[in-house]
Design a protein around this motif. Structure first.
Motif, PDB file in Angstrom:
ATOM      1  N   VAL A   1       0.877  -1.237   0.124  1.00 30.57           N
ATOM      2  CA  VAL A   1      -0.166   0.029   0.030  1.00 30.57           C
ATOM      3  C   VAL A   1       0.821   1.174  -0.032  1.00 30.57           C
ATOM      4  CG1 VAL A   1      -1.661   1.177   1.316  1.00 30.57           C
ATOM      5  CG2 VAL A   1      -1.962  -1.191   1.418  1.00 30.57           C
ATOM      6  N   LEU A   2       0.706   1.969  -0.929  1.00 34.04           N
ATOM      7  CA  LEU A   2       1.503   3.461  -1.007  1.00 34.04           C
ATOM      8  C   LEU A   2       0.231   4.382  -0.264  1.00 34.04           C
ATOM      9  CD1 LEU A   2       3.896   4.931  -1.817  1.00 34.04           C
ATOM     10  CD2 LEU A   2       2.820   5.631  -3.904  1.00 34.04           C
ATOM     11  N   ALA A   3       0.737   4.885   1.111  1.00 34.09           N
ATOM     12  CA  ALA A   3      -0.165   5.525   1.544  1.00 34.09           C
ATOM     13  C   ALA A   3       0.108   6.883   1.652  1.00 34.09           C
ATOM     14  CB  ALA A   3      -0.288   5.001   3.183  1.00 34.09           C
ATOM     15  N   GLY A   4      -0.684   8.009   1.285  1.00 34.79           N
ATOM     16  CA  GLY A   4      -0.550   9.250   1.523  1.00 34.79           C
ATOM     17  C   GLY A   4      -1.829   9.843   2.134  1.00 34.79           C
ATOM     18  N   THR A   5      -1.463  11.155   2.294  1.00 34.93           N
ATOM     19  CA  THR A   5      -2.493  12.091   2.989  1.00 34.93           C
ATOM     20  C   THR A   5      -3.782  11.975   2.632  1.00 34.93           C
ATOM     21  OG1 THR A   5      -0.883  13.637   3.719  1.00 34.93           O
ATOM     22  CG2 THR A   5      -2.938  14.423   3.901  1.00 34.93           C
ATOM     23  N   GLY A   6      -3.896  12.284   1.167  1.00 34.90           N
ATOM     24  CA  GLY A   6      -5.311  12.464   0.563  1.00 34.90           C
ATOM     25  C   GLY A   6      -5.739  13.899   0.616  1.00 34.90           C
ATOM     26  N   SER A   7      -6.940  14.073  -0.516  1.00 34.57           N
ATOM     27  CA  SER A   7      -7.142  15.377  -0.876  1.00 34.57           C
ATOM     28  C   SER A   7      -8.618  15.253  -1.391  1.00 34.57           C
ATOM     29  CB  SER A   7      -6.073  16.148  -1.703  1.00 34.57           C
ATOM     30  OG  SER A   7      -6.853  17.493  -2.178  1.00 34.57           O
ATOM     31  N   SER A   8      -9.489  16.283  -1.354  1.00 37.18           N
ATOM     32  CA  SER A   8     -10.591  16.563  -2.109  1.00 37.18           C
ATOM     33  C   SER A   8     -10.365  16.745  -3.337  1.00 37.18           C
ATOM     34  CB  SER A   8     -11.282  17.581  -1.240  1.00 37.18           C
ATOM     35  OG  SER A   8     -10.802  18.884  -1.359  1.00 37.18           O
ATOM     36  N   HIS A   9      -8.985  17.199  -3.633  1.00 37.46           N
ATOM     37  CA  HIS A   9      -8.666  17.602  -4.998  1.00 37.46           C
ATOM     38  C   HIS A   9      -8.393  16.176  -5.820  1.00 37.46           C
ATOM     39  CE1 HIS A   9      -7.366  20.027  -8.449  1.00 37.46           C
ATOM     40  NE2 HIS A   9      -6.065  19.583  -8.188  1.00 37.46           N
ATOM     41  N   GLN A  10      -9.036  15.591  -6.548  1.00 34.66           N
ATOM     42  CA  GLN A  10      -8.619  14.349  -7.019  1.00 34.66           C
ATOM     43  C   GLN A  10      -7.765  14.253  -7.654  1.00 34.66           C
ATOM     44  OE1 GLN A  10     -10.408  11.672  -5.966  1.00 34.66           O
ATOM     45  NE2 GLN A  10     -11.257  12.897  -4.477  1.00 34.66           N
ATOM     46  N   ALA A  11      -7.258  15.267  -8.641  1.00 35.90           N
ATOM     47  CA  ALA A  11      -5.807  15.253  -9.528  1.00 35.90           C
ATOM     48  C   ALA A  11      -4.702  15.053  -8.230  1.00 35.90           C
ATOM     49  CB  ALA A  11      -5.956  16.510 -10.010  1.00 35.90           C
ATOM     50  N   ALA A  12      -4.775  15.357  -7.301  1.00 34.22           N
ATOM     51  CA  ALA A  12      -3.737  15.202  -6.502  1.00 34.22           C
ATOM     52  C   ALA A  12      -3.566  13.700  -6.094  1.00 34.22           C
ATOM     53  CB  ALA A  12      -3.907  16.171  -4.952  1.00 34.22           C
ATOM     54  N   ASN A  13      -4.597  13.158  -5.744  1.00 27.39           N
ATOM     55  CA  ASN A  13      -4.836  11.566  -5.517  1.00 27.39           C
ATOM     56  C   ASN A  13      -4.544  10.851  -6.512  1.00 27.39           C
ATOM     57  OD1 ASN A  13      -5.908  12.629  -2.970  1.00 27.39           O
ATOM     58  ND2 ASN A  13      -7.902  12.122  -3.495  1.00 27.39           N
ATOM     59  N   ALA A  14      -4.682  11.278  -7.685  1.00 22.50           N
ATOM     60  CA  ALA A  14      -4.472  10.454  -8.859  1.00 22.50           C
ATOM     61  C   ALA A  14      -3.044  10.151  -9.102  1.00 22.50           C
ATOM     62  CB  ALA A  14      -5.304  11.041 -10.097  1.00 22.50           C
ATOM     63  N   VAL A  15      -2.057  11.619  -8.576  1.00 24.59           N
ATOM     64  CA  VAL A  15      -0.781  11.254  -8.641  1.00 24.59           C
ATOM     65  C   VAL A  15      -0.231  10.185  -7.658  1.00 24.59           C
ATOM     66  CG1 VAL A  15       1.555  12.440  -8.122  1.00 24.59           C
ATOM     67  CG2 VAL A  15      -0.380  13.791  -9.187  1.00 24.59           C
ATOM     68  N   VAL A  16      -0.794  10.174  -6.727  1.00 23.65           N
ATOM     69  CA  VAL A  16      -0.339   8.739  -5.824  1.00 23.65           C
ATOM     70  C   VAL A  16      -0.841   7.576  -6.512  1.00 23.65           C
ATOM     71  CG1 VAL A  16      -0.436   7.904  -3.483  1.00 23.65           C
ATOM     72  CG2 VAL A  16      -0.743  10.396  -3.881  1.00 23.65           C
TER      73      VAL A  16
END
Length: 230
Positions: A125-140
């Motif tokens: 699992v590559l775990a990040g913070t997460g965002s309401s901005h889906q483009a930022a999540n898409a990078v992860v």
């Protein structure tokens, strides 16, 4: 010609481990660029505040966001503080992610657990913070695709870490581990540990020389666009 100041701005945290990591990273940046004026700053919780640092500038500056994604803080908060400060000749560099060097550091942190992407039977699992901005999540999500049998998950967005662990085990992974897509330890990474339910979690990326080099690369790319560099 005097080089522009490098302002390394982090979000800040109520957890003192976060600011300590940021300051350690700034020290590494300074060690790799002797003579460069490098100043840490924080958007919230910690000192010095970003606006305070901008007010103390006596030369052009490049602001390097110590952020792994281009979400609200990068797109809104940082430009707003710069505009409010009225500081002239300030250029915002790109965020640190998704530079491949950072993913290499994440792999090093996994290696400290005795694990590596591609290990037989290992799901990650590559775990990040997460965002309401889906483009930022898409990078992860895209970064996770660079490793075999790896899925992205988030501390504050969907899919969550617990669901990702279940998905990997249901898909046949004999072992599961979590790689941290966090620059520093803090409450959100603690939440990942909690949601991982005993699954091994790698440390945050931290004050690694490779990350300092990315900070400097972002700085130099943006400094070249300042009027004084023309």
């Amino acid at each position: 010609m005097t080089s522009p100041t490098l302002v390394a701005v982090a979000h800040g945290s109520r957890d003192p481990r976060s600011a300590a990591t940021v300051r350690a990273l700034v020290d590494v940046v300074r060690s790799r660029a002797p003579g460069l004026d490098v100043r840490p700053a924080f958007l919230d919780f910690d000192e010095p505040g970003f606006g305070e640092v901008l007010a103390g500038l006596d030369r052009p500056a490049v602001v390097v966001p110590l952020l792994l994604g281009s979400a609200y803080h990068a797109r809104v908060d940082i430009p707003a503080v710069i505009e409010e400060s009225g500081a002239p000749d300030v250029r915002i560099a790109d965020v640190l992610g998704p530079d491949p060097a950072l993913l290499d550091v994440a792999a090093e942190r996994l290696a400290a657990l005795g694990l590596a992407p591609g290990d037989p039977g290992l799901g990650l699992v590559l775990a990040g913070t997460g965002s309401s901005h889906q483009a930022a999540n898409a990078v992860v999500h895209r970064l996770a695709q660079r490793w075999p049998r790896t899925v992205a998950a988030f501390a504050t967005a969907s899919p969550g870490v617990a669901d990702a662990v279940v998905e990997l085990r249901a898909g046949g992974a004999r072992r599961v581990a979590v790689a941290s897509w966090f620059l520093a330890p803090g409450r959100l990474l603690d939440r990942v540990h909690e949601h991982a339910g005993g699954t091994p979690v790698a440390e945050a990326l931290g004050a690694h020389p490779a990350i300092a080099d990315v900070v400097l690369a972002r700085y130099h790319a943006a400094a070249a666009l300042l009027p004084a560099a023309a």
